[in-house]
Scaffold this motif. Structure first.
Motif, PDB file in Angstrom:
ATOM      1  N   ILE A   1     -55.182  40.260 -50.965  1.00  4.63           N
ATOM      2  CA  ILE A   1     -54.233  39.247 -50.531  1.00  4.63           C
ATOM      3  C   ILE A   1     -54.807  38.577 -49.291  1.00  4.63           C
ATOM      4  CG2 ILE A   1     -51.928  38.836 -49.612  1.00  4.63           C
ATOM      5  CD1 ILE A   1     -51.009  41.277 -51.278  1.00  4.63           C
ATOM      6  N   LEU A   2     -54.952  37.281 -49.380  1.00  6.17           N
ATOM      7  CA  LEU A   2     -55.522  36.529 -48.271  1.00  6.17           C
ATOM      8  C   LEU A   2     -54.469  35.888 -47.378  1.00  6.17           C
ATOM      9  CD1 LEU A   2     -58.418  34.762 -50.199  1.00  6.17           C
ATOM     10  CD2 LEU A   2     -58.538  36.814 -48.785  1.00  6.17           C
ATOM     11  N   GLY A   3     -53.308  35.627 -47.924  1.00  2.11           N
ATOM     12  CA  GLY A   3     -52.253  34.998 -47.138  1.00  2.11           C
ATOM     13  C   GLY A   3     -50.907  35.129 -47.826  1.00  2.11           C
ATOM     14  N   THR A   4     -49.870  35.118 -47.041  1.00  3.57           N
ATOM     15  CA  THR A   4     -48.511  35.157 -47.588  1.00  3.57           C
ATOM     16  C   THR A   4     -47.690  34.022 -46.978  1.00  3.57           C
ATOM     17  OG1 THR A   4     -47.677  36.635 -45.865  1.00  3.57           O
ATOM     18  CG2 THR A   4     -48.568  37.669 -47.864  1.00  3.57           C
ATOM     19  N   GLY A   5     -46.613  33.686 -47.652  1.00  5.97           N
ATOM     20  CA  GLY A   5     -45.731  32.650 -47.140  1.00  5.97           C
ATOM     21  C   GLY A   5     -44.321  32.880 -47.644  1.00  5.97           C
ATOM     22  N   SER A   6     -43.369  32.350 -46.936  1.00  8.15           N
ATOM     23  CA  SER A   6     -41.973  32.457 -47.350  1.00  8.15           C
ATOM     24  C   SER A   6     -41.251  31.182 -46.955  1.00  8.15           C
ATOM     25  CB  SER A   6     -41.312  33.672 -46.707  1.00  8.15           C
ATOM     26  OG  SER A   6     -41.299  33.521 -45.295  1.00  8.15           O
ATOM     27  N   ALA A   7     -40.094  30.972 -47.579  1.00  9.09           N
ATOM     28  CA  ALA A   7     -39.279  29.800 -47.257  1.00  9.09           C
ATOM     29  C   ALA A   7     -37.814  30.142 -47.496  1.00  9.09           C
ATOM     30  CB  ALA A   7     -39.693  28.617 -48.111  1.00  9.09           C
ATOM     31  N   LEU A   8     -36.960  29.598 -46.673  1.00 10.58           N
ATOM     32  CA  LEU A   8     -35.510  29.802 -46.794  1.00 10.58           C
ATOM     33  C   LEU A   8     -34.814  28.447 -46.806  1.00 10.58           C
ATOM     34  CD1 LEU A   8     -35.024  32.612 -44.124  1.00 10.58           C
ATOM     35  CD2 LEU A   8     -34.887  32.873 -46.609  1.00 10.58           C
ATOM     36  N   PRO A   9     -33.673  28.371 -47.454  1.00 11.89           N
ATOM     37  CA  PRO A   9     -32.892  27.138 -47.370  1.00 11.89           C
ATOM     38  C   PRO A   9     -32.521  26.855 -45.913  1.00 11.89           C
ATOM     39  CG  PRO A   9     -32.041  28.520 -49.130  1.00 11.89           C
ATOM     40  CD  PRO A   9     -33.035  29.344 -48.360  1.00 11.89           C
ATOM     41  N   ASP A  10     -32.308  25.586 -45.610  1.00  7.87           N
ATOM     42  CA  ASP A  10     -31.991  25.194 -44.228  1.00  7.87           C
ATOM     43  C   ASP A  10     -30.624  25.689 -43.765  1.00  7.87           C
ATOM     44  OD1 ASP A  10     -34.402  23.871 -43.811  1.00  7.87           O
ATOM     45  OD2 ASP A  10     -33.617  21.976 -44.586  1.00  7.87           O
ATOM     46  N   ARG A  11     -29.654  25.727 -44.665  1.00  8.78           N
ATOM     47  CA  ARG A  11     -28.288  26.083 -44.255  1.00  8.78           C
ATOM     48  C   ARG A  11     -28.147  27.585 -44.048  1.00  8.78           C
ATOM     49  NH1 ARG A  11     -22.761  26.099 -47.406  1.00  8.78           N
ATOM     50  NH2 ARG A  11     -21.385  26.379 -45.631  1.00  8.78           N
ATOM     51  N   ARG A  12     -27.798  27.961 -42.838  1.00  9.16           N
ATOM     52  CA  ARG A  12     -27.610  29.367 -42.477  1.00  9.16           C
ATOM     53  C   ARG A  12     -26.107  29.604 -42.282  1.00  9.16           C
ATOM     54  NH1 ARG A  12     -30.551  32.526 -37.470  1.00  9.16           N
ATOM     55  NH2 ARG A  12     -28.862  33.958 -37.146  1.00  9.16           N
ATOM     56  N   VAL A  13     -25.555  30.539 -43.038  1.00  7.74           N
ATOM     57  CA  VAL A  13     -24.112  30.792 -43.011  1.00  7.74           C
ATOM     58  C   VAL A  13     -23.847  32.168 -42.408  1.00  7.74           C
ATOM     59  CG1 VAL A  13     -22.031  31.010 -44.417  1.00  7.74           C
ATOM     60  CG2 VAL A  13     -23.795  29.363 -45.058  1.00  7.74           C
ATOM     61  N   PRO A  14     -23.165  32.209 -41.260  1.00  7.27           N
ATOM     62  CA  PRO A  14     -22.830  33.499 -40.651  1.00  7.27           C
ATOM     63  C   PRO A  14     -21.644  34.139 -41.367  1.00  7.27           C
ATOM     64  CG  PRO A  14     -21.971  31.724 -39.306  1.00  7.27           C
ATOM     65  CD  PRO A  14     -22.758  31.083 -40.425  1.00  7.27           C
ATOM     66  N   ASN A  15     -21.491  35.427 -41.184  1.00  8.38           N
ATOM     67  CA  ASN A  15     -20.378  36.150 -41.796  1.00  8.38           C
ATOM     68  C   ASN A  15     -19.027  35.566 -41.401  1.00  8.38           C
ATOM     69  OD1 ASN A  15     -22.111  37.905 -43.066  1.00  8.38           O
ATOM     70  ND2 ASN A  15     -22.006  39.439 -41.459  1.00  8.38           N
ATOM     71  N   GLU A  16     -18.908  35.081 -40.183  1.00  6.16           N
ATOM     72  CA  GLU A  16     -17.643  34.515 -39.733  1.00  6.16           C
ATOM     73  C   GLU A  16     -17.210  33.356 -40.622  1.00  6.16           C
ATOM     74  OE1 GLU A  16     -20.250  35.038 -37.701  1.00  6.16           O
ATOM     75  OE2 GLU A  16     -19.518  36.638 -36.392  1.00  6.16           O
ATOM     76  N   GLU A  17     -18.159  32.522 -41.017  1.00  5.54           N
ATOM     77  CA  GLU A  17     -17.835  31.398 -41.902  1.00  5.54           C
ATOM     78  C   GLU A  17     -17.418  31.896 -43.281  1.00  5.54           C
ATOM     79  OE1 GLU A  17     -20.026  27.500 -43.824  1.00  5.54           O
ATOM     80  OE2 GLU A  17     -20.709  28.226 -41.864  1.00  5.54           O
ATOM     81  N   LEU A  18     -18.112  32.900 -43.775  1.00  3.84           N
ATOM     82  CA  LEU A  18     -17.762  33.482 -45.068  1.00  3.84           C
ATOM     83  C   LEU A  18     -16.359  34.105 -45.020  1.00  3.84           C
ATOM     84  CD1 LEU A  18     -18.810  34.144 -47.920  1.00  3.84           C
ATOM     85  CD2 LEU A  18     -19.633  36.311 -46.996  1.00  3.84           C
ATOM     86  N   ALA A  19     -16.027  34.723 -43.906  1.00  2.00           N
ATOM     87  CA  ALA A  19     -14.721  35.387 -43.758  1.00  2.00           C
ATOM     88  C   ALA A  19     -13.561  34.397 -43.766  1.00  2.00           C
ATOM     89  CB  ALA A  19     -14.700  36.210 -42.476  1.00  2.00           C
ATOM     90  N   GLU A  20     -13.831  33.123 -43.528  1.00  4.41           N
ATOM     91  CA  GLU A  20     -12.778  32.110 -43.569  1.00  4.41           C
ATOM     92  C   GLU A  20     -12.284  31.855 -44.999  1.00  4.41           C
ATOM     93  OE1 GLU A  20     -14.351  28.640 -41.678  1.00  4.41           O
ATOM     94  OE2 GLU A  20     -14.524  29.631 -39.734  1.00  4.41           O
ATOM     95  N   THR A  21     -13.142  32.121 -45.992  1.00  2.00           N
ATOM     96  CA  THR A  21     -12.772  31.838 -47.384  1.00  2.00           C
ATOM     97  C   THR A  21     -12.582  33.105 -48.217  1.00  2.00           C
ATOM     98  OG1 THR A  21     -15.106  31.638 -47.998  1.00  2.00           O
ATOM     99  CG2 THR A  21     -13.951  29.612 -47.390  1.00  2.00           C
ATOM    100  N   VAL A  22     -13.061  34.223 -47.731  1.00  2.00           N
ATOM    101  CA  VAL A  22     -12.961  35.498 -48.453  1.00  2.00           C
ATOM    102  C   VAL A  22     -12.259  36.503 -47.544  1.00  2.00           C
ATOM    103  CG1 VAL A  22     -14.283  37.332 -49.576  1.00  2.00           C
ATOM    104  CG2 VAL A  22     -15.117  34.990 -49.670  1.00  2.00           C
ATOM    105  N   ASP A  23     -11.452  37.371 -48.113  1.00  2.00           N
ATOM    106  CA  ASP A  23     -10.709  38.354 -47.330  1.00  2.00           C
ATOM    107  C   ASP A  23     -11.647  39.458 -46.852  1.00  2.00           C
ATOM    108  OD1 ASP A  23      -8.651  39.731 -46.122  1.00  2.00           O
ATOM    109  OD2 ASP A  23      -8.024  40.733 -47.979  1.00  2.00           O
TER     110      ASP A  23
END
Length: 70
Positions: free
Chosen positions: A1-23
């Motif tokens: 292996i000569l190199g690795t890479g990763s990528a994530l979507p731009d939108r980061r959602v904290p648990n607090e935001e998730l807790a607003e829509t889920v119990d």
């Protein structure tokens, strides 16, 4: 292996935001999973666009051009 890479979507959602829509709460999620936030794909972000971004990072890490990969 000569190199690795990763990528994530731009939108980061904290648990607090998730807790607003889920119990649930941040404390409950962290205690059971260790997860504090997640990334959610937005408009125009797909597995394909993320794979391309990760591949470019891997090529850069390996100091290779795309045409040097067989």
């Amino acid at each position: 292996i000569l190199g690795t890479g990763s990528a994530l979507p731009d939108r980061r959602v904290p648990n607090e935001e998730l807790a607003e829509t889920v119990d649930t709460s941040d404390e409950w999620i962290v205690a059971r999973t260790g997860i504090r936030f997640r990334h959610i794909a937005g408009e125009g972000e797909t597995t394909g666009t993320l794979a391309i971004a990760a591949a470019r990072k891997a090529l850069d890490a390996a100091n290779l051009a795309p045409d040097e990969v067989d």
